[in-house]
Design an enzyme around this catalytic site. Structure first.
Site, PDB file in Angstrom:
ATOM      1  CB  CYS A   1      -1.004   0.004   1.147  1.00 37.23           C
ATOM      2  SG  CYS A   1      -0.342  -0.469   2.753  1.00 37.23           S
TER       3      CYS A   1
ATOM      4  CG  HIS B   1      -0.428   4.274   3.910  1.00 34.46           C
ATOM      5  ND1 HIS B   1      -1.153   4.098   5.065  1.00 34.46           N
ATOM      6  CD2 HIS B   1      -0.040   3.012   3.534  1.00 34.46           C
ATOM      7  CE1 HIS B   1      -1.210   2.800   5.361  1.00 34.46           C
ATOM      8  NE2 HIS B   1      -0.554   2.128   4.452  1.00 34.46           N
TER       9      HIS B   1
END
Lengths: 359, 359, 359, 359
Positions: C156, C249
């Site tokens: 990710c 993120h």
């Protein structure tokens, strides 16, 4: 509080369930205890046989005590654990059987688990509130034929609530209580609450928690008569919630008394309270079991959780209540006052009142 | 709900206090409103004269509406603002004077401020709960000689609580209520609560909030008779708390009725409730003003705040109460249902019931 | 982008590991997909045989799709799962064996697990960045004799970084990159990170994450030649951190190019980028795979994570770097763009480029 | 470190800007200081004239020192403040003028503000790192004709970074450094960061912070020659971020040396470092200015911020770097080591090295 009851040589003690959040708190509290020597740590099969430093994911902000780090974790079995005095942070799924086995084997168990709390012959004790409930140990021994015994302390949120209610009940007689808690995640142990569930969130449900608050409170505030506890005649309604706080349970209370009580009277009673004579001056007892905050927005867990090294409950916002008599807020450290510290204090009480075998 | 009351051309509207957290919510809700055209934004002197994009620190997760971004912020003054319909997110320190000035100047003000809420001639309205309270506008006009008028909506936590209480009160008659809130930081506006005060913390105090819950609820659940509201004969005790949640106020309620009510009866009443006929189908009205969650641990602000695009209040954990009859938890979006959305819905209601001048 | 590749009838698809955080994202993305019909959900033995509604602790803010709720969870076994197209959210501890078994059984697996990512004959693809890497499927088939195949997407945080690096590498040629991530807890799945570890904390360590960023980036930015990927000749240093953020993120990047590049040149390249032709207009493709924020303090996970319904990476703060050439910040939804959405987009790409068998 | 420099009678000291977050830390550190007597607190006009207990919103977890609570806050004016030694927590908007006025009036100012840090004749000192920079005071006096003087300490994140870099630079010579910070909200003072901006979020921008890290580091690691500091010849690139952490700045560092250095060499150098001789044993000096954590996931702000009572910086994860030589993580208390504690330690250093007038 006679000198004769003060120990001269340290007693060896063990911690069962030593690797969890409450177990670690026991380790911290017992690492330098003046009366007790932490001699053994025990935990589930997964941990047994490994050094404590490896088996426990240490949560404390201070380093793990070096002496304990090297201990090999024992299994939770009275055949493997020698100590006469045993602190239990076991999960309720195993505590029932294990704690009973230790008591049967002649050990004194100070338990945090729910399993025995509501048994009629098991004391459920806050040292400053109902030390006289230790008298149940006689019935327990007789009833169960145990060589040892089990003394329990309450659920963490109940202990915070009862610490605030006790002086008021003693003085004025409480009839009804409304409780709403906002509980820290450490109350659920480790790993406990997943961060995805609680970051920026409130979970308005903690399994079986409301029932514990509604029943344990009545037993702790009850009276011992003829070897049994007569529950306090109080009606309680509890709402329990989890909030994104690390340590410290906050409890909102609305309290109705047998006769009208004004906030000032309640404040005076709370301020005066020093707790039961028997508990004063014990090593783990705080100078004041209850502190009354003056600021309009206190207590707060982040700011007040360390009061009395985690053993003082802080109350504040004592004010009139449109429905009952008095509203207030209480906050206490759920891991120290609400769990491990409460057990250690109970053990000290056992020593002082001479309920442990002489050595 | 006749077709004749459905607007054919959009009405121009203004937002007062448009740069704050609630003001921004008004801007979002009005940017593409089918009946209203956001024509003007006004704010304090510091912001007036600057483009909205510069004056407002945009808090939304979606971009600021481009059309509004370019608007020049006007001063909060009926001489500078043209719109007949005015949404106020003004701070209470200035709302009293400013909202009065607008009403005097013939404008209709939908207010979020506390200043006029408890005035006997000012409607305090949740569209689905007490639309009939708009009748007070007649008294208001007569009393004050205003060409326009003021309609207020309640405090954000009160709206959440009343949304859950209304169906139960309508059906069974409530006598007493305990309320304990866990309120999101957005309820305090922007910049509002400093992060140093609330990260990992609970603040068990919100200034004047408990008083608002204890008084506004009675007015909203009261009856209009002879041009005045007769407060509901309910005794309420409120504890209000701030928790580290961004959006969504969670409210624990213990409810006592005039006669015994069982949880299942309460659940049925909550499930059936669709709110007042007058509010159904309005552009900002959710399909269901109240949703009943089935999961044992819901509602939760993080997961349920978006229900009905922020306009549905979600209740759950409806269960028996040892003290009163029923306990439950309610949660709603404090910025949408609890503030800006409530005002917009009230404005739509004014249009539908023909309380605004024809155009 | 020829019309002939647009499906006329929906293909049946399955999700492996459907009960976890990423598995649930697949369920959300596939519930109303125009090309794919979610026909089967599979998970570990603990869940298999139970209705999905029971087996999955639903994390979404919108209700579980009703049709999926009723599905009985199947075991992760190609004998039990019929679909030709399979999305895998399996844990790496089981993904290696299970995904291989599905490919061997003639299925096409879109995988989120690390197991096959760095295999020389397995495509590691971001649809807008390196769709030509699908050519590896020929080598894969030849090499392994599989009837089906495996296409992986990156870790990710790597996907977020590469989404920002790709346009710059394509245009200017990157030589070296310094990466520091601040990753959301949802990246660790559910239950994932215990709240006691992350509330008010930073954990400067995520197991194997830095290695993934340092290696996967080179493969994704590499070139296909002779049926193999030639890694991009870039030196990368990564620091990966966990922060108390739910979703999104954030990645700080310092980038050095083969020749001097000024921030304005980098900004222009980022703004112009639309991603590979092949991916444009696919159902899950966002209008813009990359957005450039103008505000000095963006992107922020809380405010920008929903950009492009979770499929757009947002970059900002593009500025000069005293050591290399350019510094910037990139942020993307780790669950959508960084996992489930990336896989679904890859599957759409397979359909469009005709790499799936006709039906 | 001669006995003659150890004070025999306490020196009176004042705190400027005493009501803010750093000001309060000064009050805590000076309340029981062995060498200094906190005699005066001064703050802005809004606070001046009021008792400190009223003027300051106390942020500490321990009660406000009773003696200080009663002090009347003085204006920030050398005519009103008597003390020769003055600690400044003033905001940079007023520090320039005010600190200069105090120095001109013969006082010694220990400053946390940025205003004088980069002046060529003003020492920018970490006591354990560059105590020799105090020699600039001679140039300062000569240059400016001040009877007193100003000694500054660095920005909070710079101090944490430099504490980790100093032993490595001293030993191996650093050429280039990448820095990525994750900074606590307390670094922004009180009220500081609004909770709506930071709950569950990362803000990848702190005004002017990157510039401070990139310039102050070079001065602190520079050499004094001919009454001036020659900046260290290091290239630095900094990314600074705000995260939802209360206290403790975490800093990721990638470090390139003049010659190859292996992680083990770096670890050895960090472990050996005790800081400059002159600072050892000072009252506020920790036993070890730098601690090296062994656990793979440390340091963490929540767990390590209290190391050395907030004065030790903790480093960990020292490992190889694919781009430079070594990567590591450093963490320190931004309020104590990064601000107030650093100033107090600098004052102790001034006393010890005889740079304050005898009394």
């Amino acid at each position: 509080m006679t000198g004769s009851s003060t120990p001269t040589r340290k007693r060896s003690v063990a911690v069962l369930g030593a690797t969890g959040a409450v177990g670690q708190a026991f380790v911290r509290l017992l690492a330098n205890h003046p009366w007790f020597e932490l001699a053994e740590v025990a935990a589930s099969e997964r941990s047994a046989g490994r050094p404590y430093a490896e088996a426990a994911r240490w949560l404390g902000t201070e380093p793990m005590p070096a002496r304990v780090a090297k201990m090999i974790v024992k299994p939770v079995d009275p055949a493997a654990v020698q100590s006469e005095l045993v602190f239990s942070a076991l999960d309720s799924s195993v505590a029932g059987e294990a704690e009973g086995a230790f008591a049967r084997a002649g050990r004194f168990v100070l338990s945090n688990a729910k399993n025995y709390r509501m048994e009629p012959d098991v004391p459920l004790v806050i040292a400053e509130v109902n030390p006289d409930h230790l008298a149940l140990l006689d019935a327990q021994r007789e009833c169960r034929g145990w060589g040892g015994g089990i003394v329990t302390n309450g659920n963490c949120s109940t202990i915070v609530a009862v610490s605030a209610l006790a002086p008021l009940h003693t003085r004025f007689g409480i009839r009804q209580v409304f409780v709403a808690t906002m509980q820290a995640v450490s109350g659920a142990g480790y790993p406990g609450v997943p961060s995805l569930d609680i970051l920026g969130n409130v979970i308005p449900y903690i399994k079986e928690e409301e029932e514990k608050v509604e029943t344990e409170t009545l037993k702790m505030l009850g009276r011992v008569a003829n070897g049994a506890v007569q529950s306090a005649p109080i009606a309680i309604s509890a709402h329990t919630n989890r909030v994104p706080v690390e340590h410290g349970h906050t409890v909102c209370l609305s309290i109705g008394f047998q006769d009208r009580v004004k906030p000032e009277q309640a404040i005076a009673a709370l301020r005066e309270w020093r707790g039961a004579e028997e508990a004063r001056g014990l090593p783990t007892a705080p100078e004041r079991p209850l502190l009354v905050a003056e600021e309009p927005d206190r207590p707060q867990p982040r700011r007040d959780v360390g009061a009395g090294r985690g053993m003082s409950v802080v109350v504040g916002r004592v004010r009139g209540d449109p429905l009952f008599d008095v509203k207030l807020v209480a906050m206490g450290d759920n891991i120290i006052r609400g769990a491990a510290g409460a057990s250690v204090l109970n053990a000290e009480l056992l020593v002082r009142v001479g309920r442990l075998p002489a050595r």
